[in-house]
Design a protein around this motif. Structure first.
Motif, mmCIF file in Angstrom:
data_model
loop_
_atom_site.group_PDB
_atom_site.id
_atom_site.type_symbol
_atom_site.label_atom_id
_atom_site.label_comp_id
_atom_site.label_asym_id
_atom_site.label_seq_id
_atom_site.Cartn_x
_atom_site.Cartn_y
_atom_site.Cartn_z
ATOM 1 N N GLN A 158 31.716 -73.772 -5.987
ATOM 2 C CA GLN A 158 33.086 -74.062 -6.414
ATOM 3 C C GLN A 158 33.483 -73.219 -7.625
ATOM 4 N N MET A 159 32.609 -73.123 -8.605
ATOM 5 C CA MET A 159 32.911 -72.352 -9.810
ATOM 6 C C MET A 159 33.127 -70.879 -9.468
ATOM 7 N N ALA A 160 32.283 -70.348 -8.588
ATOM 8 C CA ALA A 160 32.413 -68.936 -8.207
ATOM 9 C C ALA A 160 33.729 -68.691 -7.459
ATOM 10 N N VAL A 161 34.091 -69.627 -6.563
ATOM 11 C CA VAL A 161 35.336 -69.494 -5.791
ATOM 12 C C VAL A 161 36.547 -69.591 -6.709
ATOM 13 N N ILE A 162 36.523 -70.518 -7.651
ATOM 14 C CA ILE A 162 37.641 -70.644 -8.599
ATOM 15 C C ILE A 162 37.843 -69.335 -9.364
ATOM 16 N N GLU A 163 36.752 -68.775 -9.868
ATOM 17 C CA GLU A 163 36.862 -67.519 -10.611
ATOM 18 C C GLU A 163 37.389 -66.395 -9.724
ATOM 19 N N ALA A 164 36.919 -66.339 -8.464
ATOM 20 C CA ALA A 164 37.363 -65.277 -7.549
ATOM 21 C C ALA A 164 38.848 -65.418 -7.224
ATOM 22 N N CYS A 165 39.311 -66.647 -7.050
ATOM 23 C CA CYS A 165 40.731 -66.886 -6.751
ATOM 24 C C CYS A 165 41.616 -66.491 -7.939
ATOM 25 N N ILE A 166 41.178 -66.858 -9.135
ATOM 26 C CA ILE A 166 41.944 -66.490 -10.332
ATOM 27 C C ILE A 166 42.002 -64.966 -10.464
#
Length: 556
Positions: free
Chosen positions: A447-455
């Motif tokens: 989840q943390m990696a996906v959030i950073e990638a989306c931002i």
């Protein structure tokens, strides 16, 4: 030819794209329609879309004239091309006026014969263009007259024209009296700029992207068929042979990747065999990639870029390594692994990229998403490099097919680029992880990696597409998540990662964002795609399970 098209019942999942192109064509009179490049993978149906569009414009309205031209590799002398292009344009334009389709198929027509037709019909605008061409004796000037004919006819008659050109990349082989003149394709720049005669071109994407005219074109993507439409197409084609095959979801059809060309080839071969079991379909597929239409198609592409047999063996070895090494390879690493000079490596990898056998840019290369192409190369590699028998090849591919059936779970979602949309993606990922019984810590890290990638995608988005496209793929041992957007990045030749602060003015926070992604997953790679840029996050689930198990044992 343009009117020889697929029956409507066999033209699947393209109604929306076709309707969009049709509406776009009718807006030409407003003077706002730009020339465009219809992009997509080989076999996805770009040519058929052009033909269907021609057919609709020809029969359903009388304000916008369609012109379809497929560039013939045998007619690339500038003089011969100019003559053929101009005469076909005039014939199609006359055919449109009176809905007289027979004029489209006139073959072997002489200039005198065309002049007589024009005089009989009092087509003075066409006679003036043709007379200017006849009086011209310089090849380049003749080419200019031919390419500008649609614009000149619009000025004379008030009827706008949609110019559709297929196999546009073949213009790289232009020549004058045998002397190569690829830069003459730049003469299309002026015709492409006219808003009352916009061009819609297609062909080999990798080659067209390197042509001088690409800057004048807006891009329109053509995506593969959805699985449901692929199944409908496959069933419809089999119905024509009087057989029915019930395929499990996400098996063979999923393997074909929604590519209409592959679907047609396998359906035709399956229909001719008259066998109706799914296992027979897989054998039919193996026959297709080892000695069928798919095999000969890709072999012809390979031979056109690498005509020397001895060199093709080395190319197969390099391509096989790129496909199965499990990571992106730079030109330097390929050069070192195969004892090639940097120059020879560059020539080979550039040709592989242009031919569509590999993805990559800035000296970093990786396998394509096309699983059929990968199977073809595997098959050819086993046969020509390793000397394997057909039986060995069949066994290997059937085992691979069985592995495909047992592969894990995939999800796709699209989120808008709005505030906190990344949290929606994270919540969906949490639910997917729970359904797959993933460890809570693993879910949190993903989840943390996906959030950073989306931002990251939102901050570097460019162009009109304000969506982020996410794909979640889970197998027993791996989680692979891709985040794709219209952002454009700069990629290092050595690492395949974006430069930080070099060419892109990124703040320190975004640099930390990439570092955070790397902390939460096992690998992060950046790919250039049709839409823009894709970030791919990969996490080894077996390794995490082992670490968590060891941690629990230590606590006990």
């Amino acid at each position: 030819m343009p009117l020889r098209i697929l029956p409507e019942k066999d033209f699947f999942d393209r109604k929306e794209e076709l309707a969009g192109l049709y509406r776009r064509s009718l807006e030409i009179e407003k003077g706002i329609t730009q020339s465009a490049f219809l992009s997509g993978s080989r076999g996805v149906g770009k040519t058929e879309l052009l033909k269907q569009l021609f057919n609709q414009l020809f029969w359903k309205q009388d304000k916008i004239a369609p012109f379809y031209y497929s560039i013939n590799s045998a007619i690339l002398s500038v003089s011969e091309f100019s003559r053929d292009y101009l005469m076909r344009y005039i014939c199609q334009r006359l055919a449109f006026e009176n809905k007289e389709s027979s004029l489209i198929y006139l073959e072997g027509l002489s200039i005198d014969g065309l002049t007589s037709i024009l005089e009989e019909r009092k087509a003075f605008w066409a006679l003036e263009i043709l007379d200017g061409y006849i009086q011209c004796h310089e090849p380049i000037d003749s080419l200019r007259i031919a390419l500008n004919a649609p614009h000149q006819s619009t000025l004379a008659t008030g009827i706008s024209v949609v110019v559709m050109i297929d196999e546009f990349q073949r213009l790289n082989n232009f020549h004058i009296s045998g002397n190569a003149a690829p830069m003459l394709s730049a003469l299309f720049e002026m015709p492409l700029s006219f808003r009352k005669t916009p061009h819609l071109i297609t062909g080999n994407q990798a080659e067209i992207q390197e042509m001088p005219v690409i800057g004048a074109l807006t891009r329109i993507g053509v995506q593969p068929l959805q699985l449901e439409d692929a199944a409908l197409m496959f069933s419809s084609l089999l119905d024509g042979h009087g057989i029915k095959i019930s395929l499990e979801p996400h098996t063979l059809l999923n393997h074909l990747g929604g590519n209409p060309f592959y679907i047609k080839c396998v359906a035709r071969a399956a229909g001719l065999s008259k066998k109706s079991e799914e296992k027979d379909c897989w054998r039919t597929y193996i026959d297709e990639i080892s000695d069928g239409n798919i095999y000969f198609y890709w072999l012809s592409v390979l031979k056109s870029f690498f005509p020397e047999l001895g060199k093709r063996r080395k190319v197969l070895e390099i391509t096989n390594r790129i496909y199965h090494t499990g990571e992106s390879l730079t030109q330097h690493r390929i050069s070192k692994a195969f004892s090639l000079s940097e120059r020879d490596t560059e020539v080979i990898t550039t040709a592989l990229y242009r031919a569509g056998f590999v993805r990559g840019e800035f000296g970093v290369f990786r396998a394509p998403e096309d699983r059929v192409l990968i199977d073809f190369i595997d098959c050819l590699y086993m046969k020509e490099v390793r000397g394997k028998s057909y039986r060995d090849i069949e066994i290997g591919l059937l085992e691979k097919a069985a592995d495909t059936k047992s592969k894990g779970t995939s999800f796709e979602m699209t989120i808008p680029m709005v505030r906190e949309a990344e949290l929606v993606a994270a919540q969906c990922l949490e639910q997917i992880g729970k359904n797959l019984h993933l460890d809570e810590d693993v879910i949190g890290q993903l989840q943390m990696a996906v959030i950073e990638a989306c931002i990251n995608a939102m901050e570097h988005s460019k162009g009109g597409d304000k969506n982020i496209y996410l794909s979640f793929n889970f197998t027993e041992d791996l989680a692979e998540i891709s985040i794709e957007s219209s952002g454009r990045g700069f990629v290092s030749q050595e690492t395949g990662e974006p430069f930080i602060g070099r060419g892109l003015k990124e703040d320190a926070g975004r640099g930390w964002g990439i570092k955070l992604m790397k902390n939460f997953v096992d690998s992060v790679r950046f790919e250039k795609t049709e839409r823009g840029t894709k970030v791919v996050l990969v996490k080894n689930l077996l390794k995490e399970a082992r670490i968590n198990k060891e941690g629990s044992a230590t606590c006990e």
